[in-house]
Structures are given as C-alpha cells and as structure tokens.
Design an enzyme around this catalytic site. Structure first.
Site, PDB file in Angstrom:
ATOM      1  N   LYS A 108       0.830  -1.218   0.000  1.00  0.00           N
ATOM      2  CA  LYS A 108       0.000   0.000   0.000  1.00  0.00           C
ATOM      3  C   LYS A 108       0.863   1.266   0.000  1.00  0.00           C
ATOM      4  O   LYS A 108       0.636   2.181  -0.775  1.00  0.00           O
ATOM      5  CB  LYS A 108      -0.897   0.062   1.251  1.00  0.00           C
ATOM      6  CG  LYS A 108      -1.954  -1.013   1.334  1.00  0.00           C
ATOM      7  CD  LYS A 108      -2.898  -0.766   2.500  1.00  0.00           C
ATOM      8  CE  LYS A 108      -2.234  -0.846   3.858  1.00  0.00           C
ATOM      9  NZ  LYS A 108      -1.772  -2.182   4.237  1.00  0.00           N
ATOM     10  N   ARG A 135      11.539  -6.877   4.799  1.00  0.00           N
ATOM     11  CA  ARG A 135      11.362  -5.430   4.621  1.00  0.00           C
ATOM     12  C   ARG A 135      12.271  -4.647   5.568  1.00  0.00           C
ATOM     13  O   ARG A 135      12.317  -4.904   6.762  1.00  0.00           O
ATOM     14  CB  ARG A 135       9.903  -5.089   4.905  1.00  0.00           C
ATOM     15  CG  ARG A 135       9.581  -3.620   4.796  1.00  0.00           C
ATOM     16  CD  ARG A 135       8.112  -3.411   4.588  1.00  0.00           C
ATOM     17  NE  ARG A 135       7.358  -3.421   5.828  1.00  0.00           N
ATOM     18  CZ  ARG A 135       6.075  -3.063   5.907  1.00  0.00           C
ATOM     19  NH1 ARG A 135       5.418  -2.695   4.823  1.00  0.00           N
ATOM     20  NH2 ARG A 135       5.439  -3.095   7.053  1.00  0.00           N
ATOM     21  N   ARG A 193      -0.379  -8.979  13.643  1.00  0.00           N
ATOM     22  CA  ARG A 193      -0.946  -7.979  12.727  1.00  0.00           C
ATOM     23  C   ARG A 193      -1.875  -8.625  11.703  1.00  0.00           C
ATOM     24  O   ARG A 193      -2.903  -8.056  11.346  1.00  0.00           O
ATOM     25  CB  ARG A 193       0.184  -7.225  12.006  1.00  0.00           C
ATOM     26  CG  ARG A 193       0.901  -6.246  12.924  1.00  0.00           C
ATOM     27  CD  ARG A 193       2.185  -5.752  12.326  1.00  0.00           C
ATOM     28  NE  ARG A 193       1.990  -4.901  11.175  1.00  0.00           N
ATOM     29  CZ  ARG A 193       2.933  -4.666  10.262  1.00  0.00           C
ATOM     30  NH1 ARG A 193       4.104  -5.245  10.349  1.00  0.00           N
ATOM     31  NH2 ARG A 193       2.689  -3.852   9.272  1.00  0.00           N
TER      32      ARG A 193
HETATM   33  P1  AMP Z   1       1.299   0.705   8.734  1.00  0.00           P
HETATM   34  O1  AMP Z   1       2.554   1.459   8.523  1.00  0.00           O
HETATM   35  O2  AMP Z   1       0.145   1.195   7.900  1.00  0.00           O
HETATM   36  O3  AMP Z   1       1.478  -0.789   8.643  1.00  0.00           O
HETATM   37  O4  AMP Z   1       0.846   1.004  10.261  1.00  0.00           O
HETATM   38  C1  AMP Z   1       1.678   0.650  11.342  1.00  0.00           C
HETATM   39  C2  AMP Z   1       0.862   0.541  12.607  1.00  0.00           C
HETATM   40  O5  AMP Z   1       0.242   1.805  12.914  1.00  0.00           O
HETATM   41  C3  AMP Z   1      -0.299  -0.449  12.571  1.00  0.00           C
HETATM   42  O6  AMP Z   1       0.115  -1.789  12.806  1.00  0.00           O
HETATM   43  C4  AMP Z   1      -1.180   0.096  13.686  1.00  0.00           C
HETATM   44  O7  AMP Z   1      -0.656  -0.225  14.972  1.00  0.00           O
HETATM   45  C5  AMP Z   1      -1.037   1.602  13.505  1.00  0.00           C
HETATM   46  N1  AMP Z   1      -2.074   2.130  12.589  1.00  0.00           N
HETATM   47  C6  AMP Z   1      -1.871   2.677  11.353  1.00  0.00           C
HETATM   48  N2  AMP Z   1      -3.045   3.057  10.824  1.00  0.00           N
HETATM   49  C7  AMP Z   1      -4.006   2.735  11.721  1.00  0.00           C
HETATM   50  C8  AMP Z   1      -5.427   2.853  11.751  1.00  0.00           C
HETATM   51  N3  AMP Z   1      -6.113   3.376  10.731  1.00  0.00           N
HETATM   52  N4  AMP Z   1      -6.079   2.412  12.865  1.00  0.00           N
HETATM   53  C9  AMP Z   1      -5.417   1.900  13.909  1.00  0.00           C
HETATM   54  N5  AMP Z   1      -4.077   1.740  13.952  1.00  0.00           N
HETATM   55  C10 AMP Z   1      -3.371   2.150  12.862  1.00  0.00           C
END
Ligand code: AMP
Length: 217
Positions: free
Chosen positions: A13, A127, A171
């Site tokens: 993403k 990663r 996750r």
């Molecule tokens: P990402 O970089 O998108 O994988 O996000 C890393 C972490 O940030 C996730 O595993 C969540 O702990 C938190 N996070 C990011 N976006 C959200 C969201 N919309 N709702 C809740 N937690 C989020």
C-alpha cells in the site's frame, strides 16, 4: 482523485500510494507514517500509540479519527488525496463517511490490493526501512541488509519492530478480524477496485492506473 488504498500489511500500500501520489500530484496521507513521526517526536499521540504499534495491535479509533479528520479538513486535501492505512476498522469507515460528507468528497475509490498470504509473510520479513526518510527496501530484491547503508542516503537501515515474525502474526490476525470487514463495507457501496498485487511494483502500479482510468470517475 480521492483514493483509499486497502489491503493486508505487506501488500505494498505504502509503495503504491507514493507512486500514485506523484503521478496524480495529490497528497498522500499514511496513518502509519504519521504515527511513526508522532512516536519519534514523542508527542502525546505518539506516546499513546507506541505500545499498540509495537505489539502489532491497532491504535484506538478515537485517536486515529482525530488525526485523519485534521489531515482531511486542511487545505492540502482540497484537490484530492490518497489515504493509506485508513480506515482499518468499520467504525473508522463509518466516521470517514461523515468526514467525507463534511468536506464534500462524495466520489472516491477504494483500491484493494490482493496478495497471497505466503508472499505477504515473505515480504514483511525481508522489509527494511530507512529511519531518516521512511523509504522501504526489500532484502529479497536488493542488496541491502539490516544496519547496512540506505541506498538513498546512507543511514543504517532498520527492521520495523512490528515486522518481527511474532508481531507480523498478530498484525495479520488483527487484519482478518478487524480490517477485512471494512472491504465488505465498501463493496456494498460499489466503490471497490481490486488489483492483483503479487506482481512487481511497476506492474501493479500500471494495473492500478489502468483500472482507475477505466472507471472514469
Ligand atoms: P502501517 O505502517 O500502515 O502498517 O501502520 C503501522 C501501525 O500503525 C499499525 O500496525 C497500527 O498499529 C497503527 N495504525 C496505522 N493506521 C491505523 C489505523 N487506521 N487504525 C489503527 N491503527 C493504525
């Protein structure tokens, strides 16, 4: 152009959102990047969020909604935007509908990136991230390693705490339980475009752009 990039952790993403933001010249709001910046700056939000993020859990909805509302009501989002990592729960999606109504964003598209589960695990475990600018590299695809130099700026690369195998499992479980239902929410609205994310970055990007062009939204 208003896009929501959707998919499990590791489907690409963030990578695709950056490419699309450049291509369409619209801002990219990554909630993960925003949270990591808040953690690094040790703001109130960052301190609250860190424990959840490190454990592979979601940050509470009320914190996330406040953050995304601030980003979307601002002037930068007027001409369009890409949301990457939001919404991740049905209550977030429901509140986003209200925010979209408030800012007059009635037409939007959800780009769902679909990747085989085995490939997701492989991608996340290989990663690496540059802590200086958030750039992402794969030790599977490139000659990079943990603590080795970032190809772009030389800063030692790190593995995100939440990319460690035990946290990745958590996750993916959270994704299946809390985030996957968001796709059903948007499918009912008829706004989802699904692309095969198992291919190379460039091929997936071209595929997304072609599908968006065909929509003529
Ligand atoms: P990402 O970089 O998108 O994988 O996000 C890393 C972490 O940030 C996730 O595993 C969540 O702990 C938190 N996070 C990011 N976006 C959200 C969201 N919309 N709702 C809740 N937690 C989020």
């Amino acid at each position: 152009m208003k896009l929501l990039l959707f998919g499990a952790p590791g489907v690409g993403k963030g990578t695709q959102a950056k490419l699309l933001a450049d291509y369409y010249s619209i801002p990219h709001f990554s909630t993960g990047d925003m949270l990591r910046a808040a953690v690094a700056a040790q703001t109130y939000l960052g301190v609250q969020a860190k424990q959840h993020m490190d454990g592979g859990r979601l940050v509470p909805d009320e914190l996330m909604i406040a953050m995304i509302r601030d980003a979307l009501v601002g002037p930068t989002a007027k001409t369009g935007f890409i949301l990457d990592g939001f919404p991740r729960t049905v209550p977030q999606a429901e509140t986003l509908t209200v925010i979209f109504h408030d800012i007059g964003a009635s037409v939007f598209t959800v780009v769902n990136i679909d990747v085989d589960p085995e490939l997701i695990i492989k991608r996340l475990s290989s990663r690496l991230m540059c802590p200086n600018d958030g750039k992402i590299f794969s030790s599977e695809l490139m000659d990079v390693r943990q603590n080795g130099p970032c190809p772009a700026c030389g800063t030692p690369l790190i593995q995100r705490v939440d990319d460690r195998p035990e946290t990745v499992r958590e996750r993916l479980e959270v994704y299946n339980a809390k985030t996957a239902p968001v796709l059903t929410f948007y499918e009912k609205l008829g706004v989802v475009v699904t692309v095969d994310g198992n291919d190379t970055v460039d091929a997936v990007n071209l595929n997304i752009r072609n599908k968006l062009r065909a929509l003529k939204r």
